[in-house]
Structures are given as C-alpha cells and as structure tokens.
Design an enzyme around this catalytic site. Structure first.
Site, PDB file in Angstrom:
ATOM      1  N   ASP A 169      -5.414  28.888  31.790  1.00  0.00           N
ATOM      2  CA  ASP A 169      -6.066  28.487  30.735  1.00  0.00           C
ATOM      3  C   ASP A 169      -5.790  27.172  30.193  1.00  0.00           C
ATOM      4  O   ASP A 169      -4.555  26.873  30.031  1.00  0.00           O
ATOM      5  CB  ASP A 169      -5.902  29.695  29.882  1.00  0.00           C
ATOM      6  CG  ASP A 169      -6.612  31.075  29.761  1.00  0.00           C
ATOM      7  OD1 ASP A 169      -6.627  31.248  31.092  1.00  0.00           O
ATOM      8  OD2 ASP A 169      -7.156  31.165  28.650  1.00  0.00           O
ATOM      9  N   ASP A 199     -18.997  29.993  29.212  1.00  0.00           N
ATOM     10  CA  ASP A 199     -18.481  30.916  29.929  1.00  0.00           C
ATOM     11  C   ASP A 199     -17.567  31.698  29.449  1.00  0.00           C
ATOM     12  O   ASP A 199     -16.624  30.935  28.645  1.00  0.00           O
ATOM     13  CB  ASP A 199     -17.944  30.353  31.473  1.00  0.00           C
ATOM     14  CG  ASP A 199     -17.342  31.335  32.363  1.00  0.00           C
ATOM     15  OD1 ASP A 199     -17.863  32.383  32.745  1.00  0.00           O
ATOM     16  OD2 ASP A 199     -16.277  31.141  32.736  1.00  0.00           O
ATOM     17  N   GLU A 242     -21.572  33.840  26.969  1.00  0.00           N
ATOM     18  CA  GLU A 242     -21.279  34.976  27.880  1.00  0.00           C
ATOM     19  C   GLU A 242     -20.184  35.720  27.096  1.00  0.00           C
ATOM     20  O   GLU A 242     -18.893  35.267  26.944  1.00  0.00           O
ATOM     21  CB  GLU A 242     -20.801  34.626  29.234  1.00  0.00           C
ATOM     22  CG  GLU A 242     -20.799  35.679  30.136  1.00  0.00           C
ATOM     23  CD  GLU A 242     -19.399  35.786  30.686  1.00  0.00           C
ATOM     24  OE1 GLU A 242     -19.046  36.572  31.690  1.00  0.00           O
ATOM     25  OE2 GLU A 242     -18.331  34.897  30.518  1.00  0.00           O
TER      26      GLU A 242
HETATM   27  O1  TEU Z   1     -16.906  35.692  33.868  1.00  0.00           O
HETATM   28  C1  TEU Z   1     -16.193  36.032  32.570  1.00  0.00           C
HETATM   29  C2  TEU Z   1     -15.841  37.312  32.308  1.00  0.00           C
HETATM   30  O2  TEU Z   1     -15.353  37.516  31.198  1.00  0.00           O
HETATM   31  C3  TEU Z   1     -16.067  38.112  33.260  1.00  0.00           C
HETATM   32  O3  TEU Z   1     -14.670  38.981  33.347  1.00  0.00           O
HETATM   33  C4  TEU Z   1     -16.756  39.404  32.865  1.00  0.00           C
HETATM   34  O4  TEU Z   1     -16.559  39.858  31.599  1.00  0.00           O
HETATM   35  C5  TEU Z   1     -17.100  40.352  33.876  1.00  0.00           C
HETATM   36  O5  TEU Z   1     -17.295  39.839  35.082  1.00  0.00           O
HETATM   37  C6  TEU Z   1     -17.858  41.601  33.620  1.00  0.00           C
HETATM   38  O6  TEU Z   1     -18.946  41.276  33.264  1.00  0.00           O
HETATM   39  C7  TEU Z   1     -16.956  34.537  34.070  1.00  0.00           C
HETATM   40  C8  TEU Z   1     -18.005  34.278  35.176  1.00  0.00           C
HETATM   41  O7  TEU Z   1     -19.330  35.084  34.918  1.00  0.00           O
HETATM   42  C9  TEU Z   1     -17.084  34.936  36.559  1.00  0.00           C
HETATM   43  O8  TEU Z   1     -18.003  34.744  37.887  1.00  0.00           O
HETATM   44  C10 TEU Z   1     -15.964  34.168  36.684  1.00  0.00           C
HETATM   45  O9  TEU Z   1     -15.243  34.849  37.743  1.00  0.00           O
HETATM   46  C11 TEU Z   1     -15.282  34.150  35.459  1.00  0.00           C
HETATM   47  O10 TEU Z   1     -15.994  33.691  34.184  1.00  0.00           O
HETATM   48  C12 TEU Z   1     -14.002  33.278  35.312  1.00  0.00           C
HETATM   49  O11 TEU Z   1     -14.435  31.813  35.167  1.00  0.00           O
END
Ligand code: TEU
Ligand code: CA
Length: 549
Positions: A169, A199, A242
């Site tokens: 992180d 993200d 997201e």
């Molecule tokens: O996902 C971020 C994340 O918080 C995921 O755990 C998400 O909540 C989970 O898949 C349920 O929807 C992002 C990307 O979308 C993912 O592909 C990556 O693996 C992740 O970040 C780490 O960078």
C-alpha cells in the site's frame, strides 16, 4: 442546465491485452484497439474505460503497477496510446483510465528504494517493526491472502498490503505521495484522457497502519484534493469511484455539494438486481433503491451488470447470498472469496437472451451511467480453468475463425486461451454472427443504447417508482426532466406474461408512445396505462401532453 457529458455517456470497459491483437504476438494491444474503434462507435459507446495498461509484472491483471507513466511494452508505447486517443476522439469517444494508487507493485522503483531505507521513499509505504499477529480478517481476498502485513528482509520490517502481498500500500497520508498521484493524473490528462476510475477508493483514503481495523478513519479531503486538481487542469474531466460502500457512506464520497467523486459505481444495487432475478420479484430492487440517499445535482451514479472482478454478493444477507449462489453459481469452482461468483453474465443466466436484456434494460433506465464489460454485448462465457477472476477475462470473440479473430498468433501463445468449448465457444458466440442476426443480443443492445441516448430523461431526469396493479411482479419507474418530459420503463420480473395497470403521478399526460416499436400513439385514460409485458419482458414509453402533439 449545463451539458454534463458523463450523464449521457455509455461506458465500455476494455482490457487492452485481451481485446484485439494488432501485431500478431498473441497479446492484445493499442494498435488492435485502434482498429476496433469503429465497432465501438457503431455500438454507440461514448466513453472507453481502459483497465490498467501500465508497465507491470501482471500478477493482478495489471493492478500491480511498476511505472505509472508508461504503457506496458506488450501493449505498445506512448505513441500508440496517443494514436489511439486521437482516433477515439475523432469518433467522438472519450477515454477514462484506471488510477490505481492504493498500492504499487513490489517491483516499483519506489518500493525497491523504500526497502533499502532510502529516506526519500521509505515513507511512501506503510511499515511496522513489531509482529502484527493474525490479520487475516482484514484481507480483501480471503483464501488467497493470509493477512495484510508482509515481512521484508531488506527493510527488516513489515509492510502493509490491503490486497495481495506483492501490492504494498502507498502511504496516501504522505503529502509527497499525493504529489506523485497528481503528477500521474496531470500526465494522462495532458495526453487527453477525460478522467479516472479511482481503484479501491475506500482503501486509498482509509487510515493505513498498525491497528487499521481499530482505527477506521477515512480522509475524504484527499478525494476533494484530487477533484480540485482535476478541475484546475481540465474543466470536464471526471473521477469515478470504485467504492463498494454501505448506503450511509455514499454522500461522503460524492461530497454534500458534489465536490468529491463525480460518479460512484453502484455496488449496492448490483447484487440486488441478481437477487431480483433469482427471486422473480421487484422487491430487492425497490428496497435497494429506497436505501440510496438523494445525491447532489452535479453527481451521478454508474451502474453495471457484470465487471472484470467477481460478482460481489457481500452486500446481501447470508440467506440472500445463498439464493444467488444457488441460482447463478452453484458449483464451488464458480465461487470465490466466500462472497462472489467468478462467472460472466450469459452463462449465469443459462444463456437466456430475455434475462440478459432485462438486466441491461434496468441499468439503462435507472438514472445513472451504464458501464458494459467487453464481450457482454455478445453474451460471452467464462473459462473456469483460469485462476481466480481471470475466468471472465478471456479474449474478445470477434469471429468464428482461429483464435476467435482476436489474434493471428499460434493458439499456444495467446495471452489467455479463447473459450472454445460448449455453448459459449467463439464458434457460436462472436461479433460476426450477431451482426448478421437482427434479433441478436448485439443488435438489441445497439438499439437500446441508441434509444437511451435519444431520451436523455432516462439519465438526467428525476425518477420515481410507480404504483402498479402488480406490485409483486412488475418494477415500473418514471424519469422526468425539468421541462416535464417524461419516460417510463416497466420490467416484468416473472416467468409469465402479465397485464398490468401503471398509475401515473399526474393527469396532464394524454397519450404515450412505445419507444421500441412502430405502434401508434395510445391514449391515456384516468392517468393510467394498460400494458401487457411478456415473461421477463420490458417496455420503455414516452409520455406526451396535449400541447406536445
Ligand atoms: O478492486 C478493488 C477492490 O476493492 C476489490 O476487492 C473489489 O471490491 C472486489 O473485487 C469486489 O468487487 C480493484 C480491481 O477492480 C481488482 O481487479 C484488483 O484486484 C484490485 O483493485 C487490486 O488492485
Ligand atoms: Ca500484440
């Protein structure tokens, strides 16, 4: 009202390395993507969202970045990116990109310097010297990740990683890190992107460090800082968060004046759409929508049906989750992280066109911007032999030719194998066959996208759920703009065809038209509309007042 492009956008999410291979090495690239732009424009896409395409060891599909200011050499170079950008713009399409700043790859030079105690970079990451104990409960990927602290031999300390252990992180509380993030944003904005998908937004702003679980604390001012920076650089670029968050957290992300995230991807309504299909009831959708707060006028939701990750059911109750697992992913190999389903939509629905269209109709009519995951428009299937979520990231199926028309390389050297077995094999499911069939998913979606754009009330209007004579079967809602223009969408969540009376909220409308067919105007009597909806069918209507004849 000012034109806010993102409210009428149709976003299409592309993973460059599995979309189209332009140089025959088996890996999709920017040259290939550029060749596919006419296809996307024809579908009606107005904005392309690129999954991470930066240099990366690619252990998490590119979400493990080692150089934010680069293009992965397998995908091309900055020149190819710029050429793609300008051709997208020529076709009136915007581009947004993933901003993955919660973490870097452990191969990033910042982390390599930090491990060596370089005073400039040590503070870019989050460290502790003492034994963290068992932190498995905080892991984002249960079963694939043992905890959130990893010991580094060089640094002689543990580093914090919310995701996989090779994704340390970033210490986003460090102003130097926030400056780096702005530099990354400024760089891509200068190359023409229209914004970022942020993200893992909740983790970017969360307190990181020892006792993270005991000190839940988010710094929403970072979000404001990033938005400020964006506004200063370009007027109309956006930030799409997201953020899989509970309803009571939503306004924190938008900000009370809409000064934080422009859009938030709606991970709350999403699983309720699936539950509604499984239970054949509108109730879960209505319940989820009721729990959402009114959002600021400048803000907007983004909706999706499936994405590149698992279908995350964690926002449902245990028993609701069980219902969805049983209906859409009964086998253990279909499930992941104790909360999700690693399948694509079409196979989850047994390949049924009516159910796929019903779900797309829902996300195209509930106010918010729809996001499509590549391949959804033709109903692609998954490959459960692929690890974790790579099951839903197989190459785009263009034709029935070798490698699905994705690449001319030898099949053994493809970035990922194409789906070549069963009902979803590229020989049956591909762009070429669906183009020729007027009743294909592809052609329906193209019409749906066109119609939605013609009636912007669907995205910008205020909506209300309507009363009907079949409250346990039909979900009907209206969207009305400030000039009184109104549209209605009615969805039949059940297996049988239904006659329904929809009650209007005012008496000024005197006739309506069906948006998908050539039926003549129909009269409205007593502020009610009589409709007949086939099993899992839907209707979009435009209401008219006398003066608008
Ligand atoms: O996902 C971020 C994340 O918080 C995921 O755990 C998400 O909540 C989970 O898949 C349920 O929807 C992002 C990307 O979308 C993912 O592909 C990556 O693996 C992740 O970040 C780490 O960078
Ligand atoms: Ca290539």
């Amino acid at each position: 009202m000012e034109n806010r492009w993102f409210k009428n956008a149709v976003i299409y999410c592309v993973d460059v390395d599995t979309f189209r291979d332009g140089n025959g090495d088996g890996i999709g690239d920017f040259v290939g993507l550029r060749q596919a732009l006419s296809y996307l424009a024809g579908l009606g896409v107005t904005c392309i969202w690129l999954l991470p395409f930066y240099n990366s060891p690619d252990r998490d599909n590119g979400y493990d970045i080692m150089d934010y200011l680069s293009v992965h050499p397998h995908l091309g170079d900055l020149g190819d990116f710029a050429a793609f950008m300008s051709e997208a713009n020529d076709r009136g399409m915007r581009v947004i990109i993933d901003l993955v700043v919660n973490h870097t790859s452990d191969q990033h030079p910042w982390f390599q310097a930090a491990r060596r105690n370089d005073p400039k970079y040590y503070g870019y990451y989050v460290w502790r010297k003492d034994d963290p104990g068992d932190t498995s409960a905080q892991a984002v990927f249960p079963g694939k990740q043992s905890g959130v602290w990893e010991f580094d031999k060089l640094a002689k300390a543990y580093y914090f990683h919310r995701f996989y252990s090779y994704q340390p992180d970033l210490n986003t509380g460090n102003p130097a890190v926030r400056d780096e993030i702005k530099k990354v944003m400024g760089f891509w904005l200068a190359l023409g992107v229209s914004g970022f998908r942020v993200d893992a937004a909740p983790f970017v702003i969360a307190y990181k460090g020892p006792d993270a679980e005991k000190q839940p604390h988010e710094s929403f001012d970072y979000l404001e800082e990033f938005r400020e920076f964006l506004r200063w650089k370009t007027g109309d670029a956006i930030l799409v968060a997201e953020a899989n968050i509970a309803p009571d957290q939503i306004l924190n992300y938008f900000g009370e004046r809409g000064q934080r995230m422009t859009m938030v991807i709606n991970f709350f309504v999403n699983p309720h759409l699936f539950l509604a299909i499984a239970e054949q009831s509108p109730e879960p959708i209505e319940r989820a929508l009721r729990q959402l707060p009114q959002i600021p006028i400048l803000s907007h939701w983004a909706y999706f049906v499936r994405n590149h990750d698992e279908l995350d059911l964690s926002r449902l109750s245990q028993s609701e989750r069980e219902i969805c697992f049983r209906a859409f992913g009964p086998k253990p190999t279909m499930q992941i992280y104790q909360r999700g389903i690693r399948r694509r939509l079409a196979p989850m629905l047994g390949g049924r066109l009516d159910l796929q269209l019903l779900l797309y109709s829902l996300i195209f009519t509930i106010p918010g911007t729809p996001i499509l995951w590549y391949g959804e428009e033709i109903g692609m299937g998954e490959d459960l032999n692929q690890a974790e979520r790579n099951s839903v990231r197989t190459p785009m199926q263009w034709t029935a030719d070798m490698n699905a028309g994705f690449s001319t390389a030898d099949p053994s050297s493809l970035v990922r194998p194409v789906v070549d077995k069963g009902a979803f094999s590229y020989r049956k499911v591909n762009v070429q066959v669906q183009r020729r069939d007027p009743n294909s998913l592809l052609n329906y979606l193209e019409r749906m996208i066109r119609t939605r754009k013609e009636y912007p009330e669907f995205s910008t209007g205020t909506y209300r759920v309507l009363e009907t004579s079949e409250p346990t079967k039909i979900f009907a809602h209206s969207c009305q703009d400030e000039n009184g223009n109104a549209v209605i969408a009615a969805h039949n969540l059940t297996e049988g065809s239904i006659k329904v009376v929809i009650k209007l909220w005012e008496k000024t409308f005197d006739h309506f038209i069906h948006l998908f067919d050539e039926r003549p105007n129909e009269k409205i009597k007593k502020a009610e509309i009589d409709l007949e909806l086939p099993a899992f069918g839907f209707s979009w209507l435009r209401l008219r007042q006398k003066k608008q004849l």
